[in-house]
Design a protein around this motif. Structure first.
Motif, PDB file in Angstrom:
ATOM      1  N   GLY A 541      42.055  39.523  39.085  1.00  0.00           N
ATOM      2  CA  GLY A 541      41.974  40.205  37.807  1.00  0.00           C
ATOM      3  C   GLY A 541      41.201  41.494  37.908  1.00  0.00           C
ATOM      4  O   GLY A 541      40.689  41.873  38.973  1.00  0.00           O
ATOM      5  N   TYR A 543      37.960  43.868  36.874  1.00  0.00           N
ATOM      6  CA  TYR A 543      36.543  43.594  36.652  1.00  0.00           C
ATOM      7  C   TYR A 543      35.811  44.869  36.243  1.00  0.00           C
ATOM      8  O   TYR A 543      36.214  45.987  36.611  1.00  0.00           O
ATOM      9  CB  TYR A 543      35.894  43.033  37.923  1.00  0.00           C
ATOM     10  CG  TYR A 543      36.318  41.625  38.242  1.00  0.00           C
ATOM     11  CD1 TYR A 543      35.552  40.546  37.831  1.00  0.00           C
ATOM     12  CD2 TYR A 543      37.498  41.381  38.943  1.00  0.00           C
ATOM     13  CE1 TYR A 543      35.942  39.247  38.122  1.00  0.00           C
ATOM     14  CE2 TYR A 543      37.895  40.083  39.237  1.00  0.00           C
ATOM     15  CZ  TYR A 543      37.112  39.017  38.821  1.00  0.00           C
ATOM     16  OH  TYR A 543      37.502  37.738  39.103  1.00  0.00           O
ATOM     17  N   ALA A 613      34.258  40.002  34.448  1.00  0.00           N
ATOM     18  CA  ALA A 613      35.646  40.181  34.025  1.00  0.00           C
ATOM     19  C   ALA A 613      35.742  41.326  33.018  1.00  0.00           C
ATOM     20  O   ALA A 613      34.958  41.401  32.068  1.00  0.00           O
ATOM     21  CB  ALA A 613      36.185  38.898  33.416  1.00  0.00           C
ATOM     22  N   SER A 618      42.020  39.309  33.499  1.00  0.00           N
ATOM     23  CA  SER A 618      42.211  37.876  33.716  1.00  0.00           C
ATOM     24  C   SER A 618      41.121  37.264  34.576  1.00  0.00           C
ATOM     25  O   SER A 618      41.150  36.082  34.875  1.00  0.00           O
ATOM     26  CB  SER A 618      43.565  37.625  34.387  1.00  0.00           C
ATOM     27  OG  SER A 618      43.653  38.357  35.604  1.00  0.00           O
ATOM     28  N   GLY A 619      40.121  38.084  35.017  1.00  0.00           N
ATOM     29  CA  GLY A 619      39.070  37.531  35.856  1.00  0.00           C
ATOM     30  C   GLY A 619      38.184  36.572  35.098  1.00  0.00           C
ATOM     31  O   GLY A 619      38.046  36.646  33.878  1.00  0.00           O
TER      32      GLY A 619
END
Length: 623
Positions: A541, A543, A613, A618-619
């Motif tokens: 993801g 960040y 994130a 999506s992190g």
């Protein structure tokens, strides 16, 4: 050789975790002759071989500071040498208590746990530097202590020399092997080392009278007395005593295969015309002839290490063709390598000056004798790794200096500061802190010596998470980091490789910093420098990367890359206080990667990086 290091944060649990991390990534490569039962070593042309005819390349550690205290090792530099430390102690306690302190010191500074640790790392040799006074009886040591109490008193020193002369003539020097501390300690170390398949090299580090001018090394009362002091009969009595000591050592250990070599005289130095001696090592050559003949007269065929003038490196009139001895077998020529180049092309015009690798190889090949580096170190990890790689490539053994240092990153084991050795509290802390269980393993030093070509994580780093800037990977300059000055290759250059002198022993400049998560920050970041971190991205993801830093007087700029793919650039406005700069990364793939921080324009300090994130990414959440 004195290096100042800022005290790190200590903790046994943290040290164990760190050591476990390193050992997960490191294992020492196979070494010829390692792992077999110890057999007597001998020279076969330019090689050292065992009883099976297999080459043995001795790679190990010095246990300096133990059986001879050197002041910088204990951070007692103002006291300069062991006898001055003892003199200070004698001002605060009776002689019997001083002797008791030294017995405890010898019991704790090096113990079986230290030797076992070296064995587990794959080293196959321990060089044992010792002081001749350990082979004196209590009565004889009391006579030396009388000089220590009043060292400027020439009459007192003359009386001591004449007493030694009488004991020598009466056969009372080094005669009671069963009860002398020196023999007991050698026996003990040999037992510990043999259990780990490690050879012991006996090293007369402080000879009677002193082999040079440096009191820290040879603990002498007058410079060069080994070469100059005569007794009432006109004899160079200190030389006679030195020969007698090696006769007794040879008589005891001549059949002991655990003892790999005898290092006859550590670092003779400043034997020159300006000090009233010859300009071509005549005195040293004559003493070596006596020592070699004395050992061989005991039917002892151990390898004999010769050390040249100039701290162990210069061999004019000491080459095999010049030595006045009949038996020239089993001789090993030594080099001590400090603050010199490791590059293959570096050479000294004097073929008998052999501290440079090219000269070492040429000397070995010309004279068909083994060569060995009995001491090396006192530099950065980059220098260590380059030296090890260069020596290993030529099958030249080495013995690193030194296993333990107080508050230093240059040794293998870092001893916590203890206060003053001249106070009861300081001595108690010293005896406690030097024990192996209370020392910190300098994992970066271990990695430089055992895996010099390897890049490996220094710490377990994850994204999302916070990364201390100082926890960059283990490895050489240009592999794990790049710093413009990473190794000292000129003994005249006193510029520190690590400005700040803290935390690690690399060329990276590190200083104490309360704002950083581990108490330290990378400093003096100049254009072109970079740091690499092996990281695990737990969840793919985008960040938000936050960089905690201290700007400089001009605009700075840092760039982030993952496996050389650009993640973004942070521009840093000039300033004096700490600031947090953020940028948003593209999508990071899960798994193990190498994160790089590149300095495009300089800043003062970098404390940490934190990855959380990104909003809408999506992190996983940060920590």
């Amino acid at each position: 050789m004195n290096c100042q290091f800022t005290r790190p944060r200590w903790g046994a649990a943290a040290a164990r975790r760190g050591l476990g991390l390193l050992l997960a990534f490191l294992s020492l490569g196979a070494q010829p002759g390692f792992g077999q039962a110890l057999t007597a070593l001998r020279a076969a042309g330019s090689r050292i071989i065992n009883a099976q005819g297999q080459e043995v390349v001795l790679r190990g550690y010095n246990v300096g500071g133990w059986l001879l205290q050197e002041s910088y090792i204990l951070q007692t530099d103002t006291l300069n040498c062991q006898w001055r430390i003892r003199q200070g102690l004698l001002r605060t306690m009776p002689e019997a208590q001083v002797e008791d302190f030294y017995r405890q010191y010898r019991q704790h500074f090096i113990a079986k746990a230290d030797i076992d640790f070296l064995g587990r790392q794959g080293f196959n040799a321990v060089r044992l530097p010792f002081h001749y006074d350990l082979f004196l009886t209590p009565e004889q040591r009391r006579a030396r202590t009388a000089v220590i109490r009043d060292p400027r008193n020439d009459q007192q020193l003359t009386a001591y020399v004449e007493q030694l002369s009488r004991w020598y003539d009466q056969g009372r020097l080094f005669a009671d092997a069963k009860n002398l501390e020196g023999f007991r300690l050698i026996d003990q170390v040999a037992e510990w080392c043999a259990a780990n398949k490690m050879y012991v090299i006996l090293d007369l580090h402080a000879a009677p009278g002193g082999q040079g001018t440096d009191r820290n090394i040879n603990d002498n009362f007058r410079p060069l007395d080994l070469w100059k002091r005569r007794d009432a009969k006109g004899r160079l009595i200190y030389q006679d005593i030195t020969v007698r000591l090696w006769e007794k050592l040879a008589a005891r250990y001549k059949h002991d295969a655990r003892i790999g070599m005898y290092d006859l005289l550590n670092e003779p130095h400043n034997l020159n015309a300006s000090n009233g001696l010859s300009a071509d090592n005549q005195e040293l050559s004559a003493l070596y002839a006596r020592l070699i003949n004395a050992v061989r007269a005991q039917h002892d065929q151990h390898l004999l290490v010769l050390e040249g003038n100039g701290y162990g490196n210069e061999y004019t009139n000491l080459t095999p063709d010049k030595l006045a001895v009949k038996d020239k077998s089993n001789l090993v020529y030594n080099a001590h390598r400090y603050w010199c180049p490791n590059t293959p092309e570096a050479a000294d015009p004097n073929a008998n000056q052999i501290n440079l690798i090219r000269n070492l190889v040429a000397f070995r090949d010309q004279w068909q004798v083994p060569v060995w580096v009995g001491e090396t170190g006192e530099n950065s990890n980059e220098w260590f790794a380059a030296a090890v790689q260069g020596l290993n490539a030529h099958h030249i053994g080495w013995c690193h200096w030194n296993i333990k240092r107080v508050d230093s990153g240059a040794g293998l084991l870092r001893v916590k500061p203890y206060g003053s050795i001249l106070t009861p509290e300081g001595r108690a802390a010293l005896l406690r802190n030097v024990q192996f269980a209370n020392c910190q393993v300098n994992r970066d030093v271990l990695a430089a010596l055992t895996q010099p070509a390897t890049q490996a994580p220094f710490a377990a780093l994850t994204i999302p998470g916070t990364i201390a800037a100082t926890d960059y990977d283990l490895g050489r300059n240009g592999v794990a980091y790049h710093d413009e000055y990473a190794a000292r290759t000129d003994y005249r250059e006193l510029k520190p490789t690590n400005h700040g002198g803290a935390y690690r022993n690399d060329g990276v400049d590190i200083a104490a910093c309360p704002d950083a998560p581990n108490g330290f920050a990378v400093s003096h970041l100049t254009s072109g420098e970079w740091l690499a971190y092996t990281v695990i991205v737990k969840t793919p993801g985008s960040y938000t990367a936050a960089l905690r830093l201290q700007p400089g007087a001009t605009s700075g700029r840092l760039a982030l890359r993952l496996n050389n793919a650009p993640l973004g650039t942070a521009t840093v406005a000039p300033g004096a206080g700490w600031a947090t700069i953020t940028l948003t990364t593209p999508t990071l793939p899960a798994g193990q990667h190498v994160l790089r921080v590149l300095v495009e324009e300089p800043i003062n300090q970098l404390g940490w990086l934190r990855f959380d994130a990104a909003p809408g990414g999506s992190g996983a959440g940060g920590q």
